[in-house]
Design a protein around this motif. Sequence first.
Motif, PDB file in Angstrom:
ATOM      1  N   GLY A   1       0.893  -1.240   0.152  1.00  0.00           N
ATOM      2  CA  GLY A   1       0.113  -0.210   0.019  1.00  0.00           C
ATOM      3  C   GLY A   1       0.950   1.329   0.125  1.00  0.00           C
ATOM      4  N   PRO A   2       1.602   1.548   1.135  1.00  0.00           N
ATOM      5  CA  PRO A   2       2.434   2.670   0.988  1.00  0.00           C
ATOM      6  C   PRO A   2       3.485   2.681  -0.189  1.00  0.00           C
ATOM      7  CG  PRO A   2       3.154   1.328   2.786  1.00  0.00           C
ATOM      8  CD  PRO A   2       1.759   0.645   2.400  1.00  0.00           C
ATOM      9  N   ALA A   3       4.008   1.535  -0.645  1.00  0.00           N
ATOM     10  CA  ALA A   3       4.608   1.734  -1.834  1.00  0.00           C
ATOM     11  C   ALA A   3       4.121   2.183  -3.172  1.00  0.00           C
ATOM     12  CB  ALA A   3       5.080   0.196  -2.235  1.00  0.00           C
ATOM     13  N   ALA A   4       2.624   1.712  -3.273  1.00  0.00           N
ATOM     14  CA  ALA A   4       1.819   2.108  -4.367  1.00  0.00           C
ATOM     15  C   ALA A   4       1.570   3.769  -3.953  1.00  0.00           C
ATOM     16  CB  ALA A   4       0.700   1.579  -4.489  1.00  0.00           C
ATOM     17  N   LEU A   5       1.400   4.216  -2.861  1.00  0.00           N
ATOM     18  CA  LEU A   5       1.133   5.711  -2.798  1.00  0.00           C
ATOM     19  C   LEU A   5       2.171   6.706  -2.979  1.00  0.00           C
ATOM     20  CD1 LEU A   5      -0.659   5.292   0.857  1.00  0.00           C
ATOM     21  CD2 LEU A   5      -1.895   6.068  -1.418  1.00  0.00           C
ATOM     22  N   ALA A   6       3.567   6.349  -2.495  1.00  0.00           N
ATOM     23  CA  ALA A   6       4.804   6.637  -2.996  1.00  0.00           C
ATOM     24  C   ALA A   6       5.276   7.167  -4.350  1.00  0.00           C
ATOM     25  CB  ALA A   6       5.846   6.166  -2.261  1.00  0.00           C
ATOM     26  N   LEU A   7       4.435   6.018  -5.097  1.00  0.00           N
ATOM     27  CA  LEU A   7       4.772   5.983  -6.772  1.00  0.00           C
ATOM     28  C   LEU A   7       3.875   7.190  -7.297  1.00  0.00           C
ATOM     29  CD1 LEU A   7       5.430   2.404  -7.423  1.00  0.00           C
ATOM     30  CD2 LEU A   7       7.027   4.133  -7.627  1.00  0.00           C
ATOM     31  N   ALA A   8       2.701   7.572  -6.517  1.00  0.00           N
ATOM     32  CA  ALA A   8       1.909   8.635  -7.008  1.00  0.00           C
ATOM     33  C   ALA A   8       2.583  10.036  -7.285  1.00  0.00           C
ATOM     34  CB  ALA A   8       0.693   8.718  -6.301  1.00  0.00           C
TER      35      ALA A   8
ATOM     36  N   VAL B   1      -5.822   6.531 -20.370  1.00  0.00           N
ATOM     37  CA  VAL B   1      -6.951   7.184 -20.239  1.00  0.00           C
ATOM     38  C   VAL B   1      -6.899   8.091 -18.934  1.00  0.00           C
ATOM     39  CG1 VAL B   1      -9.548   7.023 -19.732  1.00  0.00           C
ATOM     40  CG2 VAL B   1      -8.287   5.547 -21.468  1.00  0.00           C
ATOM     41  N   LEU B   2      -6.612   7.503 -17.791  1.00  0.00           N
ATOM     42  CA  LEU B   2      -6.478   7.938 -16.322  1.00  0.00           C
ATOM     43  C   LEU B   2      -4.960   8.378 -16.127  1.00  0.00           C
ATOM     44  CD1 LEU B   2      -8.916   5.698 -14.407  1.00  0.00           C
ATOM     45  CD2 LEU B   2      -9.447   7.827 -15.516  1.00  0.00           C
ATOM     46  N   ASP B   3      -4.686   9.576 -15.357  1.00  0.00           N
ATOM     47  CA  ASP B   3      -3.479   9.729 -14.772  1.00  0.00           C
ATOM     48  C   ASP B   3      -2.937   8.781 -13.931  1.00  0.00           C
ATOM     49  OD1 ASP B   3      -1.453  10.882 -13.206  1.00  0.00           O
ATOM     50  OD2 ASP B   3      -2.244  12.913 -13.697  1.00  0.00           O
ATOM     51  N   TYR B   4      -1.886   8.406 -14.211  1.00  0.00           N
ATOM     52  CA  TYR B   4      -1.294   7.165 -13.566  1.00  0.00           C
ATOM     53  C   TYR B   4      -1.044   7.266 -12.147  1.00  0.00           C
ATOM     54  CZ  TYR B   4       3.341   9.585 -13.049  1.00  0.00           C
ATOM     55  OH  TYR B   4       4.330  10.371 -12.788  1.00  0.00           O
ATOM     56  N   ARG B   5      -0.988   8.782 -11.648  1.00  0.00           N
ATOM     57  CA  ARG B   5      -0.818   8.859 -10.100  1.00  0.00           C
ATOM     58  C   ARG B   5      -2.164   8.654  -9.490  1.00  0.00           C
ATOM     59  NH1 ARG B   5       1.298  15.088 -11.355  1.00  0.00           N
ATOM     60  NH2 ARG B   5      -0.363  14.395 -13.099  1.00  0.00           N
ATOM     61  N   LEU B   6      -3.031   8.922  -9.980  1.00  0.00           N
ATOM     62  CA  LEU B   6      -4.437   8.607  -9.447  1.00  0.00           C
ATOM     63  C   LEU B   6      -4.750   7.094  -9.297  1.00  0.00           C
ATOM     64  CD1 LEU B   6      -7.284   9.413  -8.370  1.00  0.00           C
ATOM     65  CD2 LEU B   6      -8.055   9.543 -10.746  1.00  0.00           C
ATOM     66  N   VAL B   7      -4.194   6.457 -10.435  1.00  0.00           N
ATOM     67  CA  VAL B   7      -4.581   4.956 -10.036  1.00  0.00           C
ATOM     68  C   VAL B   7      -3.556   4.485  -9.061  1.00  0.00           C
ATOM     69  CG1 VAL B   7      -4.480   2.742 -11.464  1.00  0.00           C
ATOM     70  CG2 VAL B   7      -4.960   5.012 -12.593  1.00  0.00           C
ATOM     71  N   PHE B   8      -2.172   5.017  -8.905  1.00  0.00           N
ATOM     72  CA  PHE B   8      -1.304   4.436  -7.869  1.00  0.00           C
ATOM     73  C   PHE B   8      -1.901   4.633  -6.360  1.00  0.00           C
ATOM     74  CE2 PHE B   8       2.604   4.375 -10.707  1.00  0.00           C
ATOM     75  CZ  PHE B   8       2.737   2.964 -10.421  1.00  0.00           C
ATOM     76  N   VAL B   9      -2.960   5.800  -6.249  1.00  0.00           N
ATOM     77  CA  VAL B   9      -3.423   6.213  -5.026  1.00  0.00           C
ATOM     78  C   VAL B   9      -4.585   5.133  -4.646  1.00  0.00           C
ATOM     79  CG1 VAL B   9      -4.739   7.767  -3.872  1.00  0.00           C
ATOM     80  CG2 VAL B   9      -2.688   8.653  -4.934  1.00  0.00           C
ATOM     81  N   SER B  10      -5.231   4.971  -5.805  1.00  0.00           N
ATOM     82  CA  SER B  10      -6.064   3.616  -5.569  1.00  0.00           C
ATOM     83  C   SER B  10      -5.709   2.420  -5.321  1.00  0.00           C
ATOM     84  CB  SER B  10      -6.996   3.645  -6.889  1.00  0.00           C
ATOM     85  OG  SER B  10      -7.716   5.001  -7.207  1.00  0.00           O
TER      86      SER B  10
ATOM     87  N   ALA C   1      -6.470   0.237  -1.786  1.00  0.00           N
ATOM     88  CA  ALA C   1      -7.141  -1.022  -1.799  1.00  0.00           C
ATOM     89  C   ALA C   1      -6.233  -2.000  -1.166  1.00  0.00           C
ATOM     90  CB  ALA C   1      -7.286  -1.292  -3.295  1.00  0.00           C
ATOM     91  N   THR C   2      -4.936  -1.960  -1.361  1.00  0.00           N
ATOM     92  CA  THR C   2      -4.016  -3.174  -0.816  1.00  0.00           C
ATOM     93  C   THR C   2      -3.963  -2.953   0.710  1.00  0.00           C
ATOM     94  OG1 THR C   2      -2.129  -1.520  -1.411  1.00  0.00           O
ATOM     95  CG2 THR C   2      -2.832  -3.586  -2.944  1.00  0.00           C
ATOM     96  N   LEU C   3      -3.863  -1.740   1.079  1.00  0.00           N
ATOM     97  CA  LEU C   3      -4.149  -1.535   2.675  1.00  0.00           C
ATOM     98  C   LEU C   3      -5.507  -2.030   3.257  1.00  0.00           C
ATOM     99  CD1 LEU C   3      -2.787   2.063   3.236  1.00  0.00           C
ATOM    100  CD2 LEU C   3      -1.843  -0.027   3.890  1.00  0.00           C
ATOM    101  N   LEU C   4      -6.517  -1.945   2.787  1.00  0.00           N
ATOM    102  CA  LEU C   4      -7.732  -2.566   3.197  1.00  0.00           C
ATOM    103  C   LEU C   4      -7.599  -3.854   2.920  1.00  0.00           C
ATOM    104  CD1 LEU C   4     -10.350  -0.075   1.294  1.00  0.00           C
ATOM    105  CD2 LEU C   4      -9.991  -0.448   3.829  1.00  0.00           C
ATOM    106  N   ALA C   5      -7.115  -4.838   1.970  1.00  0.00           N
ATOM    107  CA  ALA C   5      -7.032  -6.214   1.796  1.00  0.00           C
ATOM    108  C   ALA C   5      -5.830  -6.727   2.958  1.00  0.00           C
ATOM    109  CB  ALA C   5      -6.496  -6.474   0.374  1.00  0.00           C
ATOM    110  N   GLY C   6      -4.920  -6.210   3.194  1.00  0.00           N
ATOM    111  CA  GLY C   6      -4.115  -6.320   4.281  1.00  0.00           C
ATOM    112  C   GLY C   6      -4.953  -6.480   5.755  1.00  0.00           C
ATOM    113  N   GLY C   7      -5.492  -5.457   5.582  1.00  0.00           N
ATOM    114  CA  GLY C   7      -6.427  -5.214   6.972  1.00  0.00           C
ATOM    115  C   GLY C   7      -7.321  -6.650   7.255  1.00  0.00           C
TER     116      GLY C   7
END
Length: 438
Positions: free
Chosen positions: A302-309, A375-384, A388-394
């Motif tokens: 999760g935080p890895a994907a957020l950082a790539l945004a 189509v979408l900004d890659y930064r927005l997708v990385f945040v998503s 989502a992975t933080l929720l799955a981990g929980g």
Amino acid sequence: MRTVLSRPDFRLLFGGLLASMTAESILLLALAIWVKDLTGSDGLAGATIFVILAPRTLAPLVGWFVDRYPRQPFFVVTHLAMAVLLTPLFAVRDAGDMWIIYAVAALYGLSNLTVGAVLSRLIQELVPSDLLGEANGALQTARQGLRLVGPLAGAGLYAVLGGWVLAAVGMVGFLAAAAVVGTLRMVESPARAADPEDCPAVAVTRVRRLSSELVAGLRHLAGEPALRRALVGYGLGSLVMGFTESLIFAYVDSGLRRDATFVGVLVTVQGIGGLVGGLCSPAVLRRLGELGTLAAGVAFFGPAALALAYPNLWLGFTAVLLAGLSLPLTLVGLHTLIQRRTPPELIGRVAAASEAVIRGPQAISVGVGALIVGVLDYRLVFVSIGLATLLAGGYLWGGRRLSPPAGPAARTRVPAPRPATEDRNPAPVGTLTGRGGH
């Protein structure tokens, strides 16, 4: 890990797998880079990974074959086939030949699924239950450690010498793995004997029995609470993790303003995190149990994907390090849970079915990612992806009591398979998302 590596039989298997994993680490990312170079498309490059994952839909049939035949010969033959199927890559010349890369990628994905299912049984037969975590940790340490040099070497070889050299290197690695594991001495269960009822009069019964055997792995996964929670949680995380296969090219191209081959640098840095995660995974497994280790691995993504945004080189290095740390924890937790909670006569079908349940959603997300990257900004997708992975981990962490840390004596017990009424003659006694199985 020193204990399990001191066993001569496992050490020999480890040596063969090291050759195979070296070939894989050099080849796989380079296939996507090859497509990117031929077409200039981030989406088509990411679609290469989708093609590799798509054969996971055949997992029930693959697992059924694995459980019916001796594992060591199956392993050897599969690696020989993997070497042969790379030969069409020598015919690739321009964008019109891209279908050849895709065809090879699909066949490789099928053979890789087979190897993962065979390997689960080989490890279960060679290693005592209390050493399964160490065995899986050793393999993941080697796999992630190869990320330090493999992807970068593959990208460098492709840039200097072209894709044909990569095909040759891959062939050598797979042939070496077949030769080494072929020398392994082990006693395996005999192949399933012919059914005396094999005649037209019982054709319907045989079809029903075959259907029951094909779904036996899924039935076991659904019936065992810890496995069920592991597959649901990790499967949900995989629904978004696959987006990164295309997004990473957009991150490098549009964010960092670098050539596609720089993806190899990021994956190499990711290998440092993977190496640390592989070394630590047996200790984490002993402390948290299988589901707890799996939960930690998924949550770290999760935080890895957020950082790539945010496109920053040093922040990107930190992010892929964290992503690398998550991969071995995830895979060691999952594979050890499967091996400890599955009877030997079902391990091939269960391992293959788990690959399908996890990689199926991931394959879908890779395909969707190849579409949305334009189509979408890659930064927005990385945040998503991060959320989502933080929720799955929980969700996985909430079920960690289903597989608590326990002593070796408790680990030797596995639940019996749930019988089916028709199954009277059961068979005798797997970039950022880490595509490689074991």
